[in-house]
Design a protein around this motif. Sequence first.
Motif, PDB file in Angstrom:
ATOM      1  N   GLY A 166       1.200  -1.067  -0.223  1.00 16.91           N
ATOM      2  CA  GLY A 166      -0.270   0.087  -0.068  1.00 16.91           C
ATOM      3  C   GLY A 166       0.885   1.506   0.616  1.00 16.91           C
ATOM      4  O   GLY A 166       1.870   1.366   0.545  1.00 16.91           O
ATOM      5  N   CYS A 167       0.264   2.146  -0.979  1.00 12.03           N
ATOM      6  CA  CYS A 167       0.719   3.371  -0.449  1.00 12.03           C
ATOM      7  C   CYS A 167       0.786   3.615   0.680  1.00 12.03           C
ATOM      8  O   CYS A 167      -0.492   4.623   1.432  1.00 12.03           O
ATOM      9  N   LEU A 168       1.655   4.922   1.022  1.00 14.67           N
ATOM     10  CA  LEU A 168       1.691   5.478   3.204  1.00 14.67           C
ATOM     11  C   LEU A 168       0.540   6.548   2.795  1.00 14.67           C
ATOM     12  O   LEU A 168       0.229   7.252   3.366  1.00 14.67           O
ATOM     13  N   GLU A 169       1.416   7.333   1.750  1.00 17.04           N
ATOM     14  CA  GLU A 169       0.015   8.799   1.075  1.00 17.04           C
ATOM     15  C   GLU A 169      -1.315   8.845   0.879  1.00 17.04           C
ATOM     16  O   GLU A 169      -2.112   9.475   1.569  1.00 17.04           O
ATOM     17  N   CYS A 170      -1.871   7.697   0.081  1.00 16.69           N
ATOM     18  CA  CYS A 170      -2.890   7.607  -0.765  1.00 16.69           C
ATOM     19  C   CYS A 170      -3.608   6.344  -0.693  1.00 16.69           C
ATOM     20  O   CYS A 170      -2.281   5.483   0.406  1.00 16.69           O
ATOM     21  N   ASP A 171      -4.830   5.926  -1.448  1.00 18.86           N
ATOM     22  CA  ASP A 171      -5.061   4.776  -1.017  1.00 18.86           C
ATOM     23  C   ASP A 171      -4.752   3.646  -1.389  1.00 18.86           C
ATOM     24  O   ASP A 171      -5.465   2.630  -1.749  1.00 18.86           O
ATOM     25  N   TYR A 172      -3.551   4.551  -2.686  1.00 13.33           N
ATOM     26  CA  TYR A 172      -3.435   2.834  -3.434  1.00 13.33           C
ATOM     27  C   TYR A 172      -3.082   1.401  -2.468  1.00 13.33           C
ATOM     28  O   TYR A 172      -2.255   0.908  -1.624  1.00 13.33           O
ATOM     29  N   ALA A 173      -3.777   0.405  -2.926  1.00  9.76           N
ATOM     30  CA  ALA A 173      -2.821  -1.035  -2.462  1.00  9.76           C
ATOM     31  C   ALA A 173      -3.053  -1.374  -3.995  1.00  9.76           C
ATOM     32  O   ALA A 173      -3.608  -2.076  -4.928  1.00  9.76           O
TER      33      ALA A 173
ATOM     34  N   SER B  78       7.715   4.078  -6.471  1.00 10.82           N
ATOM     35  CA  SER B  78       6.810   4.424  -5.968  1.00 10.82           C
ATOM     36  C   SER B  78       4.826   4.406  -6.030  1.00 10.82           C
ATOM     37  O   SER B  78       4.847   3.318  -7.421  1.00 10.82           O
ATOM     38  N   CYS B  79       4.556   5.329  -5.522  1.00  7.20           N
ATOM     39  CA  CYS B  79       3.047   4.456  -5.355  1.00  7.20           C
ATOM     40  C   CYS B  79       3.120   4.882  -7.309  1.00  7.20           C
ATOM     41  O   CYS B  79       3.107   6.012  -7.688  1.00  7.20           O
ATOM     42  N   PRO B  80       2.116   4.179  -8.218  1.00  8.94           N
ATOM     43  CA  PRO B  80       2.295   4.234  -9.747  1.00  8.94           C
ATOM     44  C   PRO B  80       0.387   5.916  -9.673  1.00  8.94           C
ATOM     45  O   PRO B  80       0.940   7.086 -11.311  1.00  8.94           O
ATOM     46  N   ALA B  81       0.262   6.334  -8.165  1.00  9.55           N
ATOM     47  CA  ALA B  81      -0.746   6.921  -8.943  1.00  9.55           C
ATOM     48  C   ALA B  81      -0.260   8.114  -8.140  1.00  9.55           C
ATOM     49  O   ALA B  81      -1.155   9.744  -9.054  1.00  9.55           O
ATOM     50  N   CYS B  82      -0.016   8.467  -6.430  1.00  4.31           N
ATOM     51  CA  CYS B  82       0.698   9.643  -5.932  1.00  4.31           C
ATOM     52  C   CYS B  82       2.171   9.712  -6.175  1.00  4.31           C
ATOM     53  O   CYS B  82       2.275  10.949  -5.810  1.00  4.31           O
ATOM     54  N   GLY B  83       2.711   8.933  -6.434  1.00  6.14           N
ATOM     55  CA  GLY B  83       4.261   9.249  -5.550  1.00  6.14           C
ATOM     56  C   GLY B  83       5.390   8.862  -4.613  1.00  6.14           C
ATOM     57  O   GLY B  83       5.933   8.701  -4.783  1.00  6.14           O
ATOM     58  N   GLY B  84       3.809   8.868  -3.975  1.00  5.38           N
ATOM     59  CA  GLY B  84       4.464   8.160  -1.904  1.00  5.38           C
ATOM     60  C   GLY B  84       5.306   6.587  -2.294  1.00  5.38           C
ATOM     61  O   GLY B  84       5.042   6.620  -3.331  1.00  5.38           O
ATOM     62  N   ILE B  85       5.397   6.759  -0.925  1.00  5.30           N
ATOM     63  CA  ILE B  85       6.052   5.531  -0.248  1.00  5.30           C
ATOM     64  C   ILE B  85       5.270   4.623  -0.258  1.00  5.30           C
ATOM     65  O   ILE B  85       4.394   4.453   0.544  1.00  5.30           O
TER      66      ILE B  85
HETATM   67 ZN   LIG Z   1      -0.153   6.830  -3.410  1.00  7.70          ZN
END
Ligand SMILES: [Zn+2]
Length: 254
Positions: A135-142, A160-167
Motif C-alpha cells: 500500500g501507499c503511505l500517502e494515498c489509498d493505492y493498494a 513508488s506509488c503509481p498513483a501519487c509517487g508516494g512511498i
Molecule cells: Zn499513493
Amino acid sequence: MTSSLESSIAAAATLIDEASAITILTGAGISTDSGIPDFRGPNGLWTKNPEAEKASNIQYYMADPELRAKNWALRAEGALWANVEPNTGHRSLVRLEERGKLHTLITQNVDELHQRAGTSEGKVVEIHGTTRKVGCLECDYAADMEVALDRVRAGEPDPSCPACGGILKSKTISFGQNLVEGDLLRAETAALECDLMLAIGTSLAVSPINRVVPVAAQQGAKVVIVNGEPTGFDGLAAVVINDSISDVLPKIVG
Ligand SMILES: [Zn+2]
C-alpha cells in the motif's frame, strides 16, 4: 503426563462441541510448522537480517531509501518467507467454520496462511496487517505484493506509488504505526459475542490485542489456550494445553 495431556485434549474437544460462536486468536506459534521463523530467536528473521528489523520501524523506513531498497531486494529474492504453505494447524481450524461454529478468526500473523488454508476472507481479522499486499503511505493505492515485487525484479530498487509517487510499503502494521481502528473494533466485538475464545500459538504478551482474552472471559465465554509455553492469561482458561499445535488442533476441532 500423557494422561493429563489426553484429558486436556478431551476437555478442549468437549468445549468446542458445546460452543456455537468461537472466536480464535492466533499468533506466530501456529505458523512455525510452516517454516516461518520467529523474529528474535537464534535463527530468527531479524537476528539474521538486522536490516529487516530496522525496516519494520516506520520512521526508519520512511526516512531511508537505501533501507527500503535493501528490504525490497530481500522480499524479491524470497528471503522474507514468500514461499510458505499452510500446515495442519491452519487446515484444522477450517473445520470450525465448516461446522458453523466460527465467529471470527483474529490473527497476529501477517502471512495470510489462514486464508490460504481455506478460512473465509470475511472471517479473518489481520490485526497486524499482511505482507501479501502493498500500500501507499500517502494515498489509498493498494495492490498485491507481487505487483511491486515484479517492479523490483524489473530494476526499480524502491518502487513508488503509481498513483501519487508516494512511498510504498507492505500492508503490515510497522512499529510506530497505529492499528486499524475498524480491525480493533471487529476484534473487540468478536470477544464480546463469542461463547468460546480459543487462543493458539500466542504468548498473549502483545497489547492491545491480547485483551480479547480477558474481555471474552469477563462476559462469560470459556477460554482454551493452546501454546508451546505458558501464557500470562492461563489463569483465565478452562483448559490450557502446552504441546505441539499441529498435533493438538486436529484432535480438538471435531
Ligand atoms: Zn499513493
